[in-house]
Write an enzyme that holds these catalytic residues in place. Structure first.
Site, PDB file in Angstrom:
ATOM      1  N   HIS A 186       0.829  -1.212   0.000  1.00 51.45           N
ATOM      2  CA  HIS A 186       0.000   0.000   0.000  1.00 51.45           C
ATOM      3  C   HIS A 186       0.861   1.259   0.000  1.00 51.45           C
ATOM      4  O   HIS A 186       0.425   2.318   0.467  1.00 51.45           O
ATOM      5  CB  HIS A 186      -0.950   0.022   1.206  1.00 51.45           C
ATOM      6  CG  HIS A 186      -1.826  -1.169   1.331  1.00 51.45           C
ATOM      7  ND1 HIS A 186      -3.088  -1.238   0.770  1.00 51.45           N
ATOM      8  CD2 HIS A 186      -1.616  -2.366   1.943  1.00 51.45           C
ATOM      9  CE1 HIS A 186      -3.622  -2.432   1.042  1.00 51.45           C
ATOM     10  NE2 HIS A 186      -2.740  -3.125   1.747  1.00 51.45           N
ATOM     11  N   SER A 316      18.309  16.568 -17.738  1.00 51.21           N
ATOM     12  CA  SER A 316      17.552  17.807 -17.848  1.00 51.21           C
ATOM     13  C   SER A 316      18.280  18.791 -18.750  1.00 51.21           C
ATOM     14  O   SER A 316      19.509  18.833 -18.779  1.00 51.21           O
ATOM     15  CB  SER A 316      17.350  18.433 -16.465  1.00 51.21           C
ATOM     16  OG  SER A 316      16.775  19.713 -16.570  1.00 51.21           O
ATOM     17  N   LYS A 322      21.505  16.534 -13.313  1.00 49.75           N
ATOM     18  CA  LYS A 322      20.347  15.691 -13.024  1.00 49.75           C
ATOM     19  C   LYS A 322      20.382  14.427 -13.876  1.00 49.75           C
ATOM     20  O   LYS A 322      20.628  14.483 -15.081  1.00 49.75           O
ATOM     21  CB  LYS A 322      19.065  16.479 -13.296  1.00 49.75           C
ATOM     22  CG  LYS A 322      17.789  15.860 -12.741  1.00 49.75           C
ATOM     23  CD  LYS A 322      16.648  16.866 -12.840  1.00 49.75           C
ATOM     24  CE  LYS A 322      15.384  16.386 -12.145  1.00 49.75           C
ATOM     25  NZ  LYS A 322      14.704  15.340 -12.898  1.00 49.75           N
ATOM     26  N   GLU A 329      11.511   4.942 -17.905  1.00 48.32           N
ATOM     27  CA  GLU A 329      10.388   5.728 -18.414  1.00 48.32           C
ATOM     28  C   GLU A 329      10.025   5.300 -19.829  1.00 48.32           C
ATOM     29  O   GLU A 329       8.839   5.189 -20.176  1.00 48.32           O
ATOM     30  CB  GLU A 329      10.737   7.212 -18.380  1.00 48.32           C
ATOM     31  CG  GLU A 329      10.883   7.771 -16.971  1.00 48.32           C
ATOM     32  CD  GLU A 329      11.584   9.117 -16.933  1.00 48.32           C
ATOM     33  OE1 GLU A 329      11.494   9.787 -15.889  1.00 48.32           O
ATOM     34  OE2 GLU A 329      12.236   9.495 -17.937  1.00 48.32           O
TER      35      GLU A 329
END
Length: 453
Positions: A186, A316, A322, A329
């Site tokens: 959960h 980025s 970054k 993804e």
């Protein structure tokens, strides 16, 4: 642009002089402006293999003279060697039952064969797209057959790529076997597990999905060739069906067999739908795995930060340094696309009427899309993401110590209610369960260490 005038059953048609396709294709190009791209090369090649097999079989049973038959076979070999692919110009989603692609294939082969015979393109009185290249065939049986051949080849190509993902997940499972961490249910803290066990379960799930794909390939070996129109075998001479499928097996490198019920072979697209469904199963699993990796790699300061990911490129355009989980993804997007493709395929499979399902072009296009995307990304996902994953072992161990949920391990000794009170006290005071248990005389450090093991 120079043109020639070709003639079909509807009349005269202007065709680019350099084109190897003919009048039917020219008409189809004008009508089907859908995706902006032609049929996938794997499907085209499968269609040409089918035409080659048909010509060889027709010669064998005496239906086609050797002069024309050998020219058709040579023309098919020329296309299979890579020539004239640009002439398969009908849009990937075209006429019902794929008649447009069937005729595009017939016309290209016919015109290449005409040149082999020393004739000009369009001289169909000498060798005709319908009468000779399409002899003993119909779009009804050739398109389903080509679908199966193309899907089998694409699946064969995809399976080794999926195996790379399984192997990489297993390697991470071994590398992280002793890395203890908080489990989560959960999205909340749960009992401790090992990072290795998590990745081992990912490997099991991916392997099971991969095996389901392999199993779904088996029905595709049964093909419709020889069923001609509505599965009756009309206009196909005795012995043709067996000879054609035997030749197609040889040319394609696949072990094909005649479908036992030829009307079923044309009515139902259960086999393609099964492969697409199995690909959806893989997508569901790899999408879930990719999501977990993204969450575990989130950070490096404000996220979970249990995993470190390899930098494949800057994350980025504005934030220097970054690093994003870009391959995870990308896998998520591929998996979502595969699920969408399967929705199309399953809907199309249910849209057949009576003796024929006519939704064939979109079904095979979406199925090949799913297989192609996975075959393309899976090796990169394995080598450039999974194989380079690292883990912050100390941080994961510290979270086990800090989490009040580990009081669950004391519950058999002290009871659920008292354990719940300790949980609340840990949250309220910031003291660890270990500290509260030891100071309260509930357990020793050694006993708690034993529970953690």
């Amino acid at each position: 642009m120079r043109h020639r005038t070709d003639t079909d059953s509807l009349g005269e048609v202007r065709v680019p002089h350099s084109a190897y396709y003919g009048p039917f294709t020219a008409r189809a190009i004008a009508q089907y402006t859908v995706t902006g791209r032609p049929s996938r090369e794997g499907l085209v090649r499968a269609f040409v293999m089918t035409k080659r097999a048909a010509a060889a079989a027709n010669m064998r049973v005496g239906a086609l003279d050797k002069r024309r038959g050998r020219a058709i076979v040579r023309a098919c070999d020329t296309v299979l060697a890579g020539a004239h692919m640009g002439d398969f110009a009908v849009d990937a989603i075209n006429s019902g039952a794929g008649t447009a692609l069937n005729m595009n294939t017939n016309e290209v082969i016919a015109n290449v064969a005409l040149e082999i015979l020393g004739r000009r393109r369009g001289e169909y009185s000498h060798l005709h797209p319908n009468d000779h290249v399409n002899m003993s065939q119909s779009s009804n049986d050739t398109f389903p057959t080509a679908m199966h051949v193309a899907a089998l080849h694409a699946a064969r190509h995809a399976l080794p790529a999926i195996d790379m993902v399984v192997a990489s997940l297993r390697k991470r499972a071994r590398a992280f076997a002793s890395h203890k961490k908080i489990g989560r249910t959960h999205l909340m803290d749960a009992l401790p597990v090992t990072l290795g066990a998590e990745f081992g379960a990912y490997a099991v799930a991916t392997r099971a999905a991969r095996d389901a794909i392999a199993e779904s390939m088996k029905p595709l070996a049964a093909v419709a060739l020889g069923g001609t129109a509505v599965g009756t075998g009309a206009n196909a001479p005795r012995g043709y069906r067996r000879a054609a499928i035997s030749e197609l097996s040889r040319v394609s490198g696949l072990r094909l067999r005649p479908e036992a019920d030829m009307q079923y072979a044309l009515q139902s697209r259960q086999a393609i739908a099964g492969l697409s469904s199995a690909m959806r199963g893989l997508a569901v699993e790899l999408g879930r795995v990719s999501n977990d990796i993204r969450l575990m790699a989130s950070g490096p300061v404000a996220g979970i930060s249990e995993l470190s990911i390899p930098a494949v490129h800057a994350g980025s355009s504005i934030m220097p340094g970054k690093v994003n989980p870009s391959l995870a993804e990308c896998m998520n997007m591929v998996c979502l696309a595969i699920v969408g493709n399967d929705a199309t395929v399953s809907g199309a499979a249910s849209a057949g009427q009576f003796e024929l399902n006519v939704m064939l072009p979109v079904m095979i296009d979406r199925t090949l899309d799913s297989l192609g995307m996975m075959a393309g990304l899976a090796p990169k996902f394995a080598a450039n993401l999974l194989d380079g994953l690292g883990a912050d072992r100390a941080a994961m161990r510290a979270r086990i110590e800090a989490s009040p949920v580990i009081v669950t391990l004391l519950a058999p000794k002290i009871g659920y209610q008292r354990a719940a009170a300790l949980f609340k006290e840990s949250l309220a005071t910031g003291r660890t369960i270990r500290d509260l248990a030891v100071s309260g005389g509930i357990a020793t450090n050694a006993e708690i260490d034993a529970l953690f093991r």
